[in-house]
Design a protein around this motif. Structure first.
Motif, mmCIF file in Angstrom:
data_model
loop_
_atom_site.group_PDB
_atom_site.id
_atom_site.type_symbol
_atom_site.label_atom_id
_atom_site.label_comp_id
_atom_site.label_asym_id
_atom_site.label_seq_id
_atom_site.Cartn_x
_atom_site.Cartn_y
_atom_site.Cartn_z
ATOM 1 N N UNK A 1 30.552 28.302 -6.524
ATOM 2 C CA UNK A 1 29.981 27.697 -7.727
ATOM 3 C C UNK A 1 28.586 28.239 -7.984
ATOM 4 N N UNK A 2 28.129 28.058 -9.216
ATOM 5 C CA UNK A 2 26.767 28.454 -9.571
ATOM 6 C C UNK A 2 25.827 27.400 -9.011
ATOM 7 N N UNK A 3 24.890 27.817 -8.159
ATOM 8 C CA UNK A 3 24.048 26.822 -7.499
ATOM 9 C C UNK A 3 23.164 26.075 -8.489
ATOM 10 N N UNK A 4 23.012 26.616 -9.677
ATOM 11 C CA UNK A 4 22.261 25.912 -10.715
ATOM 12 C C UNK A 4 22.989 24.606 -11.086
ATOM 13 N N UNK A 5 24.323 24.600 -10.926
ATOM 14 C CA UNK A 5 25.114 23.402 -11.255
ATOM 15 C C UNK A 5 25.486 22.582 -10.017
ATOM 16 N N UNK A 6 25.139 23.055 -8.817
ATOM 17 C CA UNK A 6 25.563 22.367 -7.589
ATOM 18 C C UNK A 6 24.822 21.051 -7.403
ATOM 19 N N UNK A 7 25.523 20.091 -6.788
ATOM 20 C CA UNK A 7 24.858 18.833 -6.422
ATOM 21 C C UNK A 7 24.282 18.981 -5.024
ATOM 22 N N UNK A 8 23.044 18.566 -4.857
ATOM 23 C CA UNK A 8 22.420 18.607 -3.528
ATOM 24 C C UNK A 8 22.151 17.154 -3.129
ATOM 25 N N UNK A 9 22.700 16.750 -2.001
ATOM 26 C CA UNK A 9 22.555 15.351 -1.565
ATOM 27 C C UNK A 9 22.315 15.271 -0.062
ATOM 28 N N UNK A 10 21.460 14.354 0.336
ATOM 29 C CA UNK A 10 21.309 14.017 1.755
ATOM 30 C C UNK A 10 21.019 15.247 2.633
ATOM 31 N N UNK A 11 20.183 16.144 2.103
ATOM 32 C CA UNK A 11 19.946 17.413 2.811
ATOM 33 C C UNK A 11 18.737 17.329 3.728
ATOM 34 N N UNK A 12 18.893 17.800 4.957
ATOM 35 C CA UNK A 12 17.708 17.913 5.817
ATOM 36 C C UNK A 12 17.277 19.369 5.963
#
Ligand code: GEK
Length: 246
Positions: A120-131
């Motif tokens: 996927x295009x990282x511009x559209x990716x969801x980022x959640x709960x990232x350390x």
């Protein structure tokens, strides 16, 4: 599918018509050789991403490798992290890269079920709960106008105490230094076996696609995004890697 580590990068070896660089099957098939011979310190940066991930990955959190290509940083991180419960998401918008990474993971039982590969295009990716979030030589390919919004989205998706690693080709405000580092970089590529024709054709192909910025621009944008501490932890000529803490 062949093992890309066996394939030598000769993509720009013959005289060719001008065109923009793309991460297609041809590039994916030689990518490991290409990046190792094109980015000074690449193997050190990958190994140290593993060391940083080991220290900063939090229990029950996620590691994101954005623009993962063949998963160099992904695998270094997963290999080093000692958390009991974490997940890893590797994202790239090149189907050729993601297919090869998936095939590579399928052949490595120690990584079974540990990496979720997404095309996927990282511009559209969801980022959640990232350390731990890694942008290892990826931000440079995102249009300049989209970089601040992308970094804000990453920041919002990170846990307090999490880290973002941003490695980039950089430019310098001082024109003399800028020119010197470009020339040193081209000498490095010659020592890595690329011809002058290969160096110049690749440079032209990347001109409109890879847009370097200065360290000052990177630092200021990361700070204004909200990251508390930001600095360079690796640099060789016009290649640098920064770490930013939420
Ligand atoms: C490594 N990190 O080996 N969305 C998703 N992926 C993208 C996008 C986008 N918008 N734009 C570019 N890419 C890797 C090396 S290479 C660096 C990263 C280089 C992807 C693109 O398909 C390619 O695989 C990667 O970003 C950049 O640690 O070739 O100089």
């Amino acid at each position: 599918m062949t093992d890309s580590s066996q394939n030598k990068d000769r993509i720009f070896a013959e005289k060719m018509l001008p065109g923009d660089f793309v991460f297609d099957d041809k590039v994916a098939s030689v990518f490991e050789d290409m990046i190792n011979r094109s980015v000074p310190g690449y193997s050190t940066i990958i190994a140290m991403i593993g060391v940083l991930a080991e220290r900063y990955c939090q229990e029950q959190s996620r590691i994101y490798d954005l623009g993962c290509s063949l998963g160099g940083a992904t695998l270094a991180a997963v290999d080093k992290v000692s958390c009991q419960r974490f997940s890893t998401i590797a994202i790239d918008n090149s189907p050729a890269m993601i297919d090869r990474l998936q095939a590579k993971l399928d052949g490595l039982p120690q990584f079974a079920g540990k990496v979720d590969c997404r095309c996927e295009d990282l511009v559209d990716s969801q980022i959640e709960n990232a350390s731990v979030v890694v942008l290892n030589f990826t931000l440079q390919f995102i249009p300049l106008s989209q970089r601040a919004a992308l970094l804000s989205k990453i920041y919002e998706g990170m846990k307090p105490g999490g880290i973002l690693i941003v490695s980039e080709k950089i430019s310098f405000p001082d024109e003399k230094l800028n020119q010197l580092f470009i020339e040193m970089y081209h000498s490095f590529k010659e020592t890595m076996g690329y011809s002058k024709l290969e160096i110049s054709q690749k440079r032209s192909a990347l001109e409109k696609v890879l847009l370097p910025e200065t360290l000052e621009v990177h630092r200021d944008r990361l700070k204004s995004t909200g990251f508390q501490s930001v600095d360079v932890w690796f640099q060789c000529f016009n290649f640098a890697s920064m770490v930013a803490f939420k």
